[in-house]
Motif scaffolding. Structure first.
Motif, short mmCIF file in Angstrom:
data_model
loop_
_atom_site.label_atom_id
_atom_site.label_comp_id
_atom_site.label_asym_id
_atom_site.label_seq_id
_atom_site.Cartn_x
_atom_site.Cartn_y
_atom_site.Cartn_z
N SER A 131 -3.62 10.37 -1.94
CA SER A 131 -3.93 9.16 -2.73
C SER A 131 -3.44 7.92 -1.99
O SER A 131 -2.34 7.92 -1.44
CB SER A 131 -3.24 9.22 -4.10
N VAL A 132 -4.26 6.88 -2.00
CA VAL A 132 -3.90 5.60 -1.41
C VAL A 132 -4.00 4.55 -2.51
O VAL A 132 -5.05 4.44 -3.16
CB VAL A 132 -4.83 5.24 -0.23
N ILE A 171 0.86 -1.17 0.00
CA ILE A 171 0.00 0.00 0.00
C ILE A 171 0.90 1.23 0.00
O ILE A 171 1.85 1.31 0.79
CB ILE A 171 -0.93 0.04 1.22
N TYR A 172 0.61 2.16 -0.91
CA TYR A 172 1.29 3.45 -0.97
C TYR A 172 0.30 4.51 -0.50
O TYR A 172 -0.85 4.51 -0.92
CB TYR A 172 1.66 3.83 -2.40
N VAL A 173 0.78 5.43 0.32
CA VAL A 173 0.03 6.63 0.66
C VAL A 173 0.89 7.81 0.22
O VAL A 173 2.01 7.97 0.70
CB VAL A 173 -0.27 6.73 2.18
N LEU A 223 6.25 8.92 -0.54
CA LEU A 223 5.26 7.86 -0.39
C LEU A 223 5.50 7.11 0.91
O LEU A 223 6.61 6.63 1.16
CB LEU A 223 5.38 6.86 -1.54
N THR A 239 2.17 11.25 0.40
CA THR A 239 2.17 12.30 1.41
C THR A 239 2.59 13.65 0.83
O THR A 239 2.30 14.69 1.43
CB THR A 239 3.10 11.94 2.59
#
Length: 111
Positions: free
Chosen positions: A75-76, A52-54, A96, A56
């Motif tokens: 975005s996730v 999972i990427y968030v 990220l 930032t």
């Protein structure tokens, strides 16, 4: 409990085009920060773990076999194990927060 200081914060890569820093590792997951400067190239290969990427900070496009999408702060993105993926068109320094399950590299078969 553990507070993970600096996770997801932009840090300019020292000498490479990208920068990966792992902040936490336990058997079932790992957490780190992946940074790509504006105009930089994402040279990663598929991982053997779910991810999972968030986002930032920054803006880019993610490309997978299923399509492309513009991403920016908030975005996730879920990328299943083994799926080709790459960030392209990095127009603003991209930071990220990355969560791997299980821990990054723990499913490698080349050991």
């Amino acid at each position: 409990m553990q507070i993970i200081e600096g996770a997801g914060a932009w840090t300019p890569p020292a000498s490479a085009a990208t920068d990966w820093v792992e902040h936490l590792r336990v058997p079932d997951l790992s957490v780190g920060t992946y940074c790509i400067p504006a105009g930089g190239l994402d040279d990663q290969t598929p991982h053997s773990e779910d991810e999972i990427y968030v986002v930032t900070a920054g803006r880019a496009r993610i490309v997978t076999p299923d399509g492309t999408a513009e991403v920016g702060p908030g975005s996730v993105i879920f990328v299943p194990a083994g799926e080709e993926h790459r960030f392209t068109e990095v127009t603003e320094d991209l930071a990220l927060l990355v969560v791997f399950g299980p821990a990054y590299g723990s499913r490698r078969t080349d050991r």
